[in-house]
Design an enzyme around this catalytic site. Structure first.
Site, PDB file in Angstrom:
ATOM      1  N   ASP A 254     -45.893  55.072  59.636  1.00  0.00           N
ATOM      2  CA  ASP A 254     -46.018  56.509  59.873  1.00  0.00           C
ATOM      3  C   ASP A 254     -45.452  56.889  61.235  1.00  0.00           C
ATOM      4  OD1 ASP A 254     -47.458  56.667  57.535  1.00  0.00           O
ATOM      5  OD2 ASP A 254     -49.398  56.524  58.546  1.00  0.00           O
TER       6      ASP A 254
HETATM    7  N1  URA Z   1     -51.192  52.426  56.896  1.00  0.00           N
HETATM    8  C1  URA Z   1     -51.191  53.642  57.474  1.00  0.00           C
HETATM    9  O1  URA Z   1     -52.128  54.411  57.319  1.00  0.00           O
HETATM   10  N2  URA Z   1     -50.121  53.973  58.227  1.00  0.00           N
HETATM   11  C2  URA Z   1     -49.069  53.142  58.453  1.00  0.00           C
HETATM   12  O2  URA Z   1     -48.129  53.516  59.171  1.00  0.00           O
HETATM   13  C3  URA Z   1     -49.103  51.887  57.845  1.00  0.00           C
HETATM   14  C4  URA Z   1     -50.175  51.551  57.062  1.00  0.00           C
END
Ligand code: URA
Length: 235
Positions: free
Chosen positions: A105
């Site tokens: 993310d």
């Molecule tokens: N899980 C999440 O919530 N965000 C990420 O970036 C990777 C795994």
């Protein structure tokens, strides 16, 4: 070059991942010997002329595999519709098109692998391989035994039941807990949603390993090539 299926050729050539190459074919963007091909079964050989959007595709032999310590504030797609910075902006001095292997993310930091080898990307991200990923998270509150049990058994997030995962408390910092979370899947914002499902918000999130590859002390924003033994261990 041996004969191979068109989508595999495109992945080998570093045009896109195999799955993305299949989309290009379906969209009628790929031609073999000047004929648009939308059939997934076509096999090509080295004397064939292959183009994507009219551009000739040559099968480059050199494959590149790197690991990057992604800071927050970067998207992990090759391009962003909102013009935000991408992880590729951090990889200078590499003269070929790289693709992120999997996603993190915008607000997650940590280990991300990039490569121009579409086959490698396909294998590493395919759910059937269930590669273990470990995240370090600061979460609000301290998870209790029953919550940890729920987390490890599998949780309902939206319409999906997660596979068994692990959560391990490393440290309690004031009212919050620093935890290590191990999952084998890669659903959208999965770690955040799993923590929310047991009543704890994720305050910061960082991926610290993918299978046998550990982020180690690579500084934030920096990258390095994977070593031959790291690469071997991934296979
Ligand atoms: N899980 C999440 O919530 N965000 C990420 O970036 C990777 C795994």
């Amino acid at each position: 070059m041996e004969e191979m299926r068109l989508q595999k050729f495109l992945a080998h050539a570093g045009v896109a991942s195999r799955r993305m190459a299949e989309n290009y074919i379906k969209q009628g963007r790929v031609a073999v010997n000047n004929k648009i091909v939308t059939d997934m079964g076509v096999v090509v050989k080295n004397t064939d002329k292959i183009t994507v959007d009219g551009n000739l595709v040559e099968c480059k032999e050199e494959k590149i595999y790197i690991m990057l310590h992604k800071p927050t504030g970067y998207v992990s797609t090759a391009r962003d519709q909102f013009g935000r910075q991408t992880v590729l902006d951090l990889v200078t001095d590499i003269n070929c098109r790289l693709y992120p292997v999997g996603r993190l993310d915008y607000d997650t930091s940590g280990l991300i692998i990039l490569s121009n080898d579409g086959d490698f990307t396909y294998r590493l991200t395919h759910p059937k391989h269930e590669i273990k990923k470990v995240y370090e998270a600061l979460i609000s509150g301290v998870p209790q035994k029953n919550e940890i049990k729920m987390f490890e058994k599998g949780l309902k997030i939206e319409d999906y039941i997660t596979s068994p995962a692990k959560i391990h408390i490393k440290n309690v910092i004031g009212n919050n807990a620093l935890v290590h979370i191990t999952i084998h899947e890669g659903k959208n914002r999965q770690v955040r949603k799993m923590c929310e499902a047991i009543g704890h918000n994720v305050l910061t999130l960082k991926r610290i390993s993918i299978g046998p590859i550990a982020l180690g002390d690579l500084p934030e924003g920096k990258w390095r090539k994977l070593t031959a033994s790291e690469l071997k261990s991934l296979y």
